[in-house]
Design a protein around this motif. Structure first.
Motif, PDB file in Angstrom:
ATOM      1  N   PHE A  46       0.857  -1.184   0.000  1.00 51.20           N
ATOM      2  CA  PHE A  46       0.000   0.000   0.000  1.00 51.20           C
ATOM      3  C   PHE A  46       0.894   1.234   0.000  1.00 51.20           C
ATOM      4  O   PHE A  46       1.700   1.427   0.912  1.00 51.20           O
ATOM      5  CB  PHE A  46      -0.918   0.001   1.229  1.00 51.20           C
ATOM      6  N   ALA A  47       0.745   2.081  -1.017  1.00 48.03           N
ATOM      7  CA  ALA A  47       1.645   3.223  -1.166  1.00 48.03           C
ATOM      8  C   ALA A  47       0.894   4.543  -1.058  1.00 48.03           C
ATOM      9  O   ALA A  47      -0.262   4.663  -1.458  1.00 48.03           O
ATOM     10  CB  ALA A  47       2.353   3.152  -2.510  1.00 48.03           C
ATOM     11  N   SER A  48       1.586   5.507  -0.488  1.00 52.22           N
ATOM     12  CA  SER A  48       1.117   6.890  -0.450  1.00 52.22           C
ATOM     13  C   SER A  48       2.325   7.763  -0.742  1.00 52.22           C
ATOM     14  O   SER A  48       3.438   7.255  -0.908  1.00 52.22           O
ATOM     15  CB  SER A  48       0.544   7.232   0.929  1.00 52.22           C
ATOM     16  N   ARG A  49       2.120   9.043  -0.755  1.00 51.72           N
ATOM     17  CA  ARG A  49       3.266   9.932  -0.998  1.00 51.72           C
ATOM     18  C   ARG A  49       4.273   9.869   0.143  1.00 51.72           C
ATOM     19  O   ARG A  49       5.411  10.279  -0.002  1.00 51.72           O
ATOM     20  CB  ARG A  49       2.808  11.361  -1.244  1.00 51.72           C
ATOM     21  N   TRP A  50       3.858   9.346   1.299  1.00 49.96           N
ATOM     22  CA  TRP A  50       4.740   9.267   2.454  1.00 49.96           C
ATOM     23  C   TRP A  50       5.606   8.017   2.441  1.00 49.96           C
ATOM     24  O   TRP A  50       6.652   7.980   3.068  1.00 49.96           O
ATOM     25  CB  TRP A  50       3.937   9.290   3.750  1.00 49.96           C
ATOM     26  N   GLY A  51       5.129   6.975   1.800  1.00 48.85           N
ATOM     27  CA  GLY A  51       5.890   5.730   1.812  1.00 48.85           C
ATOM     28  C   GLY A  51       5.009   4.556   1.450  1.00 48.85           C
ATOM     29  O   GLY A  51       3.949   4.726   0.851  1.00 48.85           O
TER      30      GLY A  51
ATOM     31  N   GLU B 297       5.720  -4.384   8.349  1.00 51.16           N
ATOM     32  CA  GLU B 297       6.949  -4.096   7.607  1.00 51.16           C
ATOM     33  C   GLU B 297       7.748  -5.395   7.544  1.00 51.16           C
ATOM     34  O   GLU B 297       8.025  -6.013   8.580  1.00 51.16           O
ATOM     35  CB  GLU B 297       7.757  -3.006   8.325  1.00 51.16           C
ATOM     36  N   VAL B 298       8.092  -5.824   6.344  1.00 50.44           N
ATOM     37  CA  VAL B 298       8.835  -7.067   6.154  1.00 50.44           C
ATOM     38  C   VAL B 298      10.270  -6.734   5.772  1.00 50.44           C
ATOM     39  O   VAL B 298      10.508  -5.953   4.849  1.00 50.44           O
ATOM     40  CB  VAL B 298       8.191  -7.943   5.049  1.00 50.44           C
ATOM     41  N   LYS B 299      11.211  -7.320   6.485  1.00 50.17           N
ATOM     42  CA  LYS B 299      12.630  -7.146   6.177  1.00 50.17           C
ATOM     43  C   LYS B 299      13.201  -8.508   5.808  1.00 50.17           C
ATOM     44  O   LYS B 299      13.230  -9.428   6.628  1.00 50.17           O
ATOM     45  CB  LYS B 299      13.391  -6.558   7.382  1.00 50.17           C
TER      46      LYS B 299
ATOM     47  N   LYS C  19       7.229   7.321   8.539  1.00 51.10           N
ATOM     48  CA  LYS C  19       6.677   7.126   7.192  1.00 51.10           C
ATOM     49  C   LYS C  19       5.577   6.062   7.203  1.00 51.10           C
ATOM     50  O   LYS C  19       4.525   6.234   6.582  1.00 51.10           O
ATOM     51  CB  LYS C  19       7.781   6.712   6.211  1.00 51.10           C
ATOM     52  N   ILE C  20       5.815   4.972   7.901  1.00 48.88           N
ATOM     53  CA  ILE C  20       4.813   3.906   7.987  1.00 48.88           C
ATOM     54  C   ILE C  20       3.570   4.428   8.702  1.00 48.88           C
ATOM     55  O   ILE C  20       2.436   4.167   8.285  1.00 48.88           O
ATOM     56  CB  ILE C  20       5.399   2.665   8.692  1.00 48.88           C
TER      57      ILE C  20
END
Length: 180
Positions: A36-41, A83-85, A107-108
């Motif tokens: 899921f994307a926004s201008r923030w991240g 958040e997956v790393k 950002k998240i």
């Protein structure tokens, strides 16, 4: 041996996210969004858990102040912003843990606020920010040694790589956002 172009290699991060999404689904979660994307991240996975088994889950941190249950009873619904790393051995950032900086958390958090603004019917759900640590190892055709490793929560593999969900950190960081 010649270096192959980047397009030759599978997207390791997306394969790690696939493993985590499959594991979440196997434990009763519904995957609402991937990347899921926004201008923030971007948020790798947004998942929802419903039902009476949510009592333990509801003790986790919340994005918004708890409100009284509504007629449709969202009191047992929980959203996880995950958040997956995905990392290989010897990564510089402690397997991805140190990559979740305060700036990354912000950002998240902002992106989660955008999600809740776009889906106001979920704004009263309890929310938390989770982190999944996935270990990735290239499979060697000549590998014969047996290596003892920590038990994985889930595993998957491709022709060239093996993935292990090593750690799933509930409520890895807290954030308070005002979505109103």
């Amino acid at each position: 041996m010649a270096n192959l172009p980047p397009s030759h290699y599978p997207d390791i991060g997306h394969l790690g996210e696939d493993l985590v999404a499959q594991w979440l689904q196997s434990t009763g979660w519904i995957i609402l969004h991937r990347r899921f994307a926004s201008r923030w991240g971007e948020i790798d996975i947004i998942a929802q858990h419903d039902g009476q088994t949510g009592e333990k889950l509801l003790t986790q941190h919340s994005l918004r102040a708890k409100r009284p249950a509504t007629a449709n009873s969202t009191q047992h619904s929980l959203l996880a912003f995950v958040e997956v790393k995905t990392r290989s051995s010897g990564s510089w950032d402690a397997g991805g843990r140190s990559a979740i900086t305060p700036q990354k958390q912000a950002k998240i958090s902002r992106t989660a606020g955008i999600f809740l603004a776009q889906y106001p019917e979920k704004a009263d759900y309890s929310c938390r920010f989770d982190v999944a640590i996935v270990y990735c190892q290239r499979i060697s055709k000549n590998q014969t040694a047996v290596i003892a490793t920590q038990e994985a929560l889930a595993t998957s593999s491709t022709a060239e790589y093996k993935f292990k969900l090593q750690e799933y950190i509930l409520a890895a960081f807290d954030s308070s956002i005002d979505n109103g």
